[in-house]
Every structure is written in C-alpha cells, then in structure tokens.
Scaffold this motif. Structure first.
Motif, PDB file in Angstrom:
ATOM      1  N   ALA A  61      -1.507   0.145  -1.839  1.00 52.84           N
ATOM      2  CA  ALA A  61      -1.419  -0.181  -3.267  1.00 52.84           C
ATOM      3  C   ALA A  61       0.027  -0.112  -3.757  1.00 52.84           C
ATOM      4  N   ARG A  62       0.767   0.920  -3.327  1.00 51.83           N
ATOM      5  CA  ARG A  62       2.170   1.048  -3.746  1.00 51.83           C
ATOM      6  C   ARG A  62       3.008  -0.086  -3.165  1.00 51.83           C
ATOM      7  N   LYS A  63       2.749  -0.449  -1.923  1.00 49.47           N
ATOM      8  CA  LYS A  63       3.520  -1.521  -1.286  1.00 49.47           C
ATOM      9  C   LYS A  63       3.452  -2.820  -2.073  1.00 49.47           C
ATOM     10  N   ILE A  64       2.246  -3.147  -2.545  1.00 46.97           N
ATOM     11  CA  ILE A  64       2.052  -4.443  -3.202  1.00 46.97           C
ATOM     12  C   ILE A  64       2.006  -4.314  -4.718  1.00 46.97           C
ATOM     13  N   ASP A  65       2.363  -3.120  -5.208  1.00 49.47           N
ATOM     14  CA  ASP A  65       2.502  -2.883  -6.648  1.00 49.47           C
ATOM     15  C   ASP A  65       1.207  -3.180  -7.397  1.00 49.47           C
ATOM     16  N   LYS A  70      -3.067 -10.110  -0.117  1.00 49.44           N
ATOM     17  CA  LYS A  70      -1.912  -9.211  -0.150  1.00 49.44           C
ATOM     18  C   LYS A  70      -2.160  -7.958   0.688  1.00 49.44           C
ATOM     19  N   VAL A  71      -3.380  -7.426   0.636  1.00 46.93           N
ATOM     20  CA  VAL A  71      -3.715  -6.252   1.449  1.00 46.93           C
ATOM     21  C   VAL A  71      -3.613  -6.590   2.928  1.00 46.93           C
ATOM     22  N   ILE A  72      -4.194  -7.708   3.338  1.00 47.37           N
ATOM     23  CA  ILE A  72      -4.159  -8.121   4.742  1.00 47.37           C
ATOM     24  C   ILE A  72      -2.722  -8.271   5.235  1.00 47.37           C
ATOM     25  N   LEU A  73      -1.867  -8.848   4.402  1.00 46.99           N
ATOM     26  CA  LEU A  73      -0.483  -9.105   4.805  1.00 46.99           C
ATOM     27  C   LEU A  73       0.371  -7.846   4.826  1.00 46.99           C
ATOM     28  N   ALA A  74       0.099  -6.917   3.918  1.00 48.79           N
ATOM     29  CA  ALA A  74       0.949  -5.732   3.789  1.00 48.79           C
ATOM     30  C   ALA A  74       0.506  -4.571   4.658  1.00 48.79           C
ATOM     31  N   VAL A  91       7.876  -8.135  -3.397  1.00 43.10           N
ATOM     32  CA  VAL A  91       6.792  -7.744  -2.501  1.00 43.10           C
ATOM     33  C   VAL A  91       6.877  -8.461  -1.159  1.00 43.10           C
ATOM     34  N   LEU A  92       7.427  -9.665  -1.137  1.00 43.96           N
ATOM     35  CA  LEU A  92       7.449 -10.482   0.069  1.00 43.96           C
ATOM     36  C   LEU A  92       7.958  -9.760   1.317  1.00 43.96           C
ATOM     37  N   PRO A  93       9.043  -8.969   1.244  1.00 43.88           N
ATOM     38  CA  PRO A  93       9.522  -8.323   2.468  1.00 43.88           C
ATOM     39  C   PRO A  93       8.484  -7.434   3.154  1.00 43.88           C
TER      40      PRO A  93
END
Length: 219
Positions: A26-30, A11-15, A86-88
């Motif tokens: 952290a906020r982006k991926i909750d 999730k970190v790599i993608l966001a 989170v996907l967007p």
C-alpha cells in the motif's frame, strides 16, 4: 479471470515483491491500506497471489503482461506526476530518490521546492550497471531521462527523470519510498542552503539525529 484487470489490482501485481506485507505494498503505490487489503484478498481468492512468509505472486508472466499493458496505455494516456513517482516501483531494480526528491520524501511531503508542472524533473539514484536498463524502462512510458536536468524546450513531455548513477545504493524506506540516507539528504540541502533553509529547519525538528544551523522561519 478479470479480477486482475482493475487499476489497483494491476498496481498491486506490478509493485509486489516476494515477502511484502499488505501495508508495504500500500505504501509503495500510495494507496490506503484497507483498500489494498481488500484488493489482495480478491487476488488471493482468484489464485493470483498467496501468503507464504509474506505475499507471493503465483505466476510472473501475469506481472510481465501487466507491465506490457501499462506501457501500451501510456501511449494513449501519459503518466501524471503522481503516477511517475510510483512507476519506478514496477521496474524490478533498486533505486533511491535523491536530491530535491530526497528532501521531499524525508520531510514526508512537508517541503516541496517549487517545480513547474509543465517542467517537472524527478531525481533518482540508480546502479551504474543498470543505467541503460532504467533509460529503457522510462522510455517505454515516453518519459525522457538524462544524467543532468534538461531544458524543457528540449523535451517532448513535461516530466523528465534525472538519473544519478552510483556504484552502490544504500536506500532507506520512508513511507514506502526508497530514498538516500537522512545524512546525505541534509548534506545536499546544506549545499543548496538558499533553497532549503526551511526544509533544514523542518528536518531538524522532525529527527533527533539531525543538527543543522538552519534558523529560518517564514514571515
């Protein structure tokens, strides 16, 4: 080699966008900031990310491969509602939550209009020029999209994304989520006053710049 294979690492790599802070990711991926700090430290030690005026991904192909893996996984385990929010962040395109979801974001989750988990629409504003790209993005995850909310009986899954195409998007960030302006959100809520009386009252108390006529109080 396997450091990037965990859920939070992926999730970190993608966001991650160039220059992001740990708190921002952290906020982006909750996710919890301290948890993501440890994740980022592991990724840095393994050579996947570096600190250079913020976080930077060393090799974009890792992100591309991660997205391919995620889309393949979605064919077996479809995204949940929380995962769909989170996907967007992984699309690499600008967007903003709008409509019902703008109210949800600006009230920081304090107001959620009733939505059936078996018929759950998300509302996001996107650039007109990227509308087809957004349709293709969500299609990779088996999520239906349209510019108007579709009847549940016409859909294969329980989640749909309603795309509002705009010539220009001026998003504000609230708890890591891009969202239309507070003024636009209040205007939307006023247009649908019967559904958002309590939300307007909440916004009025949360933000000094909001002045509404909502005097609704729950019994």
């Amino acid at each position: 080699m396997y450091e990037v294979c965990g859920e939070k690492e992926l999730k970190v790599i993608l966001a991650l966008d160039p220059g992001d802070s740990i708190s921002g990711v952290a906020r982006k991926i909750d996710e919890n900031r301290e948890t993501i700090r440890r994740v980022v430290n592991r990724l840095e030690e393994a050579g996947y990310v570096v600190y250079d005026d913020g976080l930077q991904l060393v090799d974009q192909t890792i992100r591309d491969a991660g997205l391919e893996f995620l889309t393949a996984a979605a064919g077996i385990s479809p995204p949940s509602i929380s995962e769909a929010y989170v996907l967007p962040q992984f699309a690499g395109m600008e967007y903003a939550f709008t409509g019902i979801d703008a109210v949800y974001v600006w009230t920081r989750g304090g107001y959620q209009v009733a939505r059936d988990p078996e018929d759950y629409p998300l509302f996001i504003a996107v650039h007109e020029s990227e509308l087809d790209a957004w349709v293709a993005f969500f299609d990779r995850f088996g999520i239906s999209t349209a510019e108007e909310r579709q009847p549940a009986d016409d859909l294969d899954g329980s989640i749909q994304v309603v795309l509002e195409s705009e010539a220009q998007i001026e998003a504000e960030m609230v708890d890591g989520r891009p969202v239309i302006s507070l003024q636009e959100t209040v205007a939307f809520a006023n247009e649908h006053y019967a559904h958002f009386q309590s939300a307007l009252d909440m916004l009025d108390r949360m933000y000094d710049e909001v002045d509404t006529d909502a005097n609704y109080r729950p019994n």
